[in-house]
Each structure stands twice: as C-alpha cells, then as structure tokens.
Design an enzyme around this catalytic site. Structure first.
Site, PDB file in Angstrom:
ATOM      1  N   SER A 142       0.792  -1.229   0.000  1.00  0.00           N
ATOM      2  CA  SER A 142       0.000   0.000   0.000  1.00  0.00           C
ATOM      3  C   SER A 142       0.825   1.281   0.000  1.00  0.00           C
ATOM      4  CB  SER A 142      -0.950   0.009   1.196  1.00  0.00           C
ATOM      5  OG  SER A 142      -0.208   0.001   2.391  1.00  0.00           O
ATOM      6  N   HIS A 170      -5.435  -4.516  -0.967  1.00  0.00           N
ATOM      7  CA  HIS A 170      -5.311  -3.510  -2.029  1.00  0.00           C
ATOM      8  C   HIS A 170      -5.341  -4.163  -3.410  1.00  0.00           C
ATOM      9  CE1 HIS A 170      -4.663  -0.222   0.776  1.00  0.00           C
ATOM     10  NE2 HIS A 170      -3.997  -1.099   1.494  1.00  0.00           N
ATOM     11  N   LYS A 201     -12.445  -1.704   1.899  1.00  0.00           N
ATOM     12  CA  LYS A 201     -11.808  -0.855   0.889  1.00  0.00           C
ATOM     13  C   LYS A 201     -12.652  -0.917  -0.402  1.00  0.00           C
ATOM     14  CE  LYS A 201      -7.243  -1.561   3.018  1.00  0.00           C
ATOM     15  NZ  LYS A 201      -7.306  -0.516   4.040  1.00  0.00           N
TER      16      LYS A 201
HETATM   17  N1  PLP Z   1      -3.850  -5.413   5.342  1.00  0.00           N
HETATM   18  C1  PLP Z   1      -3.516  -4.362   4.568  1.00  0.00           C
HETATM   19  C2  PLP Z   1      -2.501  -4.544   3.491  1.00  0.00           C
HETATM   20  C3  PLP Z   1      -4.136  -3.108   4.777  1.00  0.00           C
HETATM   21  O1  PLP Z   1      -3.810  -2.058   4.009  1.00  0.00           O
HETATM   22  C4  PLP Z   1      -5.107  -2.981   5.801  1.00  0.00           C
HETATM   23  C5  PLP Z   1      -5.774  -1.677   6.069  1.00  0.00           C
HETATM   24  O2  PLP Z   1      -5.227  -0.647   6.051  1.00  0.00           O
HETATM   25  C6  PLP Z   1      -5.400  -4.091   6.572  1.00  0.00           C
HETATM   26  C7  PLP Z   1      -4.770  -5.292   6.327  1.00  0.00           C
HETATM   27  C8  PLP Z   1      -6.437  -4.016   7.650  1.00  0.00           C
HETATM   28  O3  PLP Z   1      -7.700  -4.013   7.056  1.00  0.00           O
HETATM   29  P1  PLP Z   1      -9.003  -3.631   7.919  1.00  0.00           P
HETATM   30  O4  PLP Z   1      -9.179  -2.166   7.776  1.00  0.00           O
HETATM   31  O5  PLP Z   1     -10.094  -4.441   7.325  1.00  0.00           O
HETATM   32  O6  PLP Z   1      -8.683  -4.030   9.331  1.00  0.00           O
END
Ligand code: PLP
Length: 355
Positions: A142, A170, A201
């Site tokens: 990200s 992502h 997302k």
């Molecule tokens: N994994 C990644 C790569 C993320 O970017 C995010 C959120 O920012 C998460 C996990 C966590 O997701 P959630 O918002 O559903 O807890």
C-alpha cells in the site's frame, strides 16, 4: 464544497453506489442493527453464511470465514495455523497487521528483503529443517503501489514445499481480468493457498475482513482463531453492503476496468508533467517527493485547490522517501483526474518539485 477525495481506498466507488446503500438499508431493516454476540453463540444469521459462500465463490476457493476486520483476520491466522515446529517467511514491508499476527504465533520467523527472490530462496533453504513453511506477503503493497512477484514466489514455494499466504486488501475487486486479485492478475489462482482480505476498501468500504482457502483450514479457524471466537459478529448492514458489492463485481468487470483506465490516465499525465510515480498499473499512485516538509506543504496547497491528498513521511515510509499518496477511484471522472494533475503541476512548480 468542490473538494475531490484522492486519498480513500474506495477504489471502485462502491461506498456510494445506490444499490450497495439500498442493500445495507434492507439488511438493517430485515436483520436488525446487530447481533450482540460472537458468531458461535447467537451471532450467525443466514446472511453471514451467504456472504462467506459468496466470498469463497468470488475467489474460487472452498470456503471462507468472516472477521470484524482484516486486521483481525491477520491477527487470527498465524497463531491458529502454525506451531513452534513450523516457519513463517514474511516480506519485510508487509502490512502492520501481518507483522502483528506473526508476532502472536510461536513459529520460527524469517524476514526476507522486500520482493527479493534470492533472499526468499535463501530463507526457504534455511527453513527446510522445520515441519511446515508458510510464505506471507501483501499482494499489492500500500505504500509503494507495487505488486508482489507471486509467480516467482509460488515457484519457490513449490520447489521448497511451502504454502503461500497473500493479503489482498489492495487488490480484491479490481486487480486481474475479473478483479479477483493479484493471484488472478499473475495467473497463480491455483497456487496460492490462503487469502486474507478486507470488506473495508474496494468492496463497499464499510468494515469487515475474511480468510478464504481450503475447507479444513477454515474449519480450523472457526475452532481456534481468537479474533473470530472472541469478537462480535459483523452487523447486518455491513454484511448487506459487502454482499451487494460482490454481486456487482461478479456480474461485470466494467467498474474495475473504468478504474484501470483512470489510473492509466493519471499515471501517464503525471509522468509527462515530470513527476515520479512509484509502482506500476496500480490505483495507488505515490507521487515521490523525497522531502517530508515538501510533501506536507504540497498536500496542504493541493487542498487549497480542492484536491484532498495526504503527505506520507517517516516513520510511515523510509527517511528521504516522503511522498503524496494519490489513490484513484472509479468514481473520479476524467475531468477530476485532469484537475488533480493540473493542481499537482501548479503546486509542484510553486514549491520547486518541478522546474
Ligand atoms: N492489510 C492491509 C494490506 C491493509 O492495508 C489494511 C488496512 O489498512 C489491513 C490489512 C487491515 O484491514 P481492515 O481495515 O479491514 O482491518
């Protein structure tokens, strides 16, 4: 008024899609505000089971399990799956929730250099002494908008008898010809064993996460995964949103394609204007600026011109690699994209990022 958001993970614009909103309202009215319970007591309704089936179908996997977030899915998987006799090999730039999930487990831990296949191979050789090996990586990272070399990772996993886990937060909904994710994009859907992803997302943006993969693994998580066992069930309205988002994506890939075209427009126009955009073909478009103060004042000035973006600097990204992370969405019009590029060009010239 007149401010355009370029920093949300709302890649497909589904958080404001009328059908997604209507599905949430209907679920709220029919199934109530919430379950006041974890799943295994009285927190499972038909819609929870249907969403799990739909997720598994979407990813072409055997089964799926819902969590309150992908952070929870990542926190719950490694401890449930791996013992002190096993090993987990993790990309050094994996998301914080993967890092925390790995911290919670008692397996032997190896960290390989970011997307460095030589280093991964060396670590896999070292890890041969353990009972089971799991390679864990973000599908798309990200901060940089770069995509894990999953083909090579899967080849190495096969060579050294390891399983592959990917975090698709992502990627789900828009990468690959049908938006299934990084594994579809790189042609390895049958080689990746476990997928964790978010409903917060691209899939409507409300909340929630999941693991999808082989049925015995999902059964194990239902018995052992602590965030699943000890945290409240997803509220019906949230389930309704995600379920409708998946329906829309399984009907057509038009939304994902329109987002991809807009990403291409932004990336090529910004590059032509003289900016360096990290990553490739991903709607995360980090405008690399280097200096932390420059990133912050430029972001502020962009807002004055009606473009909402945020500067990222140390410790979120390495020192000297400050950037403004732009995220493209299917809801942006071509005019929105052009307005954003024009604002960057003006602000970049004003602050010396462009000559
Ligand atoms: N994994 C990644 C790569 C993320 O970017 C995010 C959120 O920012 C998460 C996990 C966590 O997701 P959630 O918002 O559903 O807890």
């Amino acid at each position: 008024a007149g401010i355009i958001n370029f920093c949300a993970n709302n890649y497909l614009g589904l958080s404001s899609h009328p059908e997604v909103i209507r599905a949430a309202v209907e679920a709220l009215e029919k199934f109530g505000a919430g379950l006041s319970s974890v799943r295994f007591i009285c927190g499972t309704q038909s819609i929870h089971k249907e969403l799990e089936e739909k997720i598994a179908r979407f990813h072409q996997r055997e089964d799926a399990i819902l969590y309150a977030s992908c952070f929870d899915a990542n926190a719950g998987i490694f401890e449930a799956l791996l013992t002190p006799e096993d090993a987990v090999l993790s990309d050094e730039l994996n998301h914080a929730s993967i890092i925390d999930g790995i911290r919670l487990c008692k397996a032997n831990k190896y960290r390989y250099k970011h997307m460095d296949m030589q280093d991964l191979e060396a670590k896999l050789q070292e890890a041969q002494k353990h009972r089971l090996r799991l390679v864990a990586t973000d599908g798309a990272f990200s901060m940089d908008g770069d995509i894990a070399p999953l083909r090579e990772i899967c080849q190495l996993a096969q060579k050294y008898d390891a399983l592959v886990f990917i975090d698709e937060c992502h990627a789900t909904g828009f990468l690959g010809p049908n938006g299934r994710g990084t594994d579809e994009l790189l042609g390895v859907m049958d080689k990746v064993t476990i997928i964790n992803s978010t409903l917060g997302k691209a899939l409507g943006g409300a909340a929630g996460g999941y693991t999808t993969g082989p049925k015995p693994l999902i059964d194990l998580l239902r018995q052992r995964s602590r965030p699943y066992l000890f945290s409240n069930s997803l509220p019906p309205a949230v389930v309704g949103c995600a379920s409708k988002a998946l329906d829309l994506l399984m009907e057509s890939n038009a939304i994902a394609q329109s987002m991809a075209a807009k990403t291409q427009r932004f990336r090529s126009k910004m590059t032509a204007a003289g900016f360096t955009i990290s990553g490739k073909d991903h709607p995360i478009c980090p405008v690399m600026l280097g200096d932390a103060r420059l990133a912050s004042v430029m972001a502020e000035d962009m807002l004055n011109r009606g473009i909402y973006v945020i500067g990222f600097s140390y410790p979120v990204v390495p020192k000297g690699k400050a950037r403004i992370r732009v995220q493209i969405s299917a809801v942006h019009s071509d005019e929105d994209i052009d307005r954003c590029v024009d604002a960057f060009t003006e602000v970049g010239r004003k602050h010396g990022a462009l000559r």
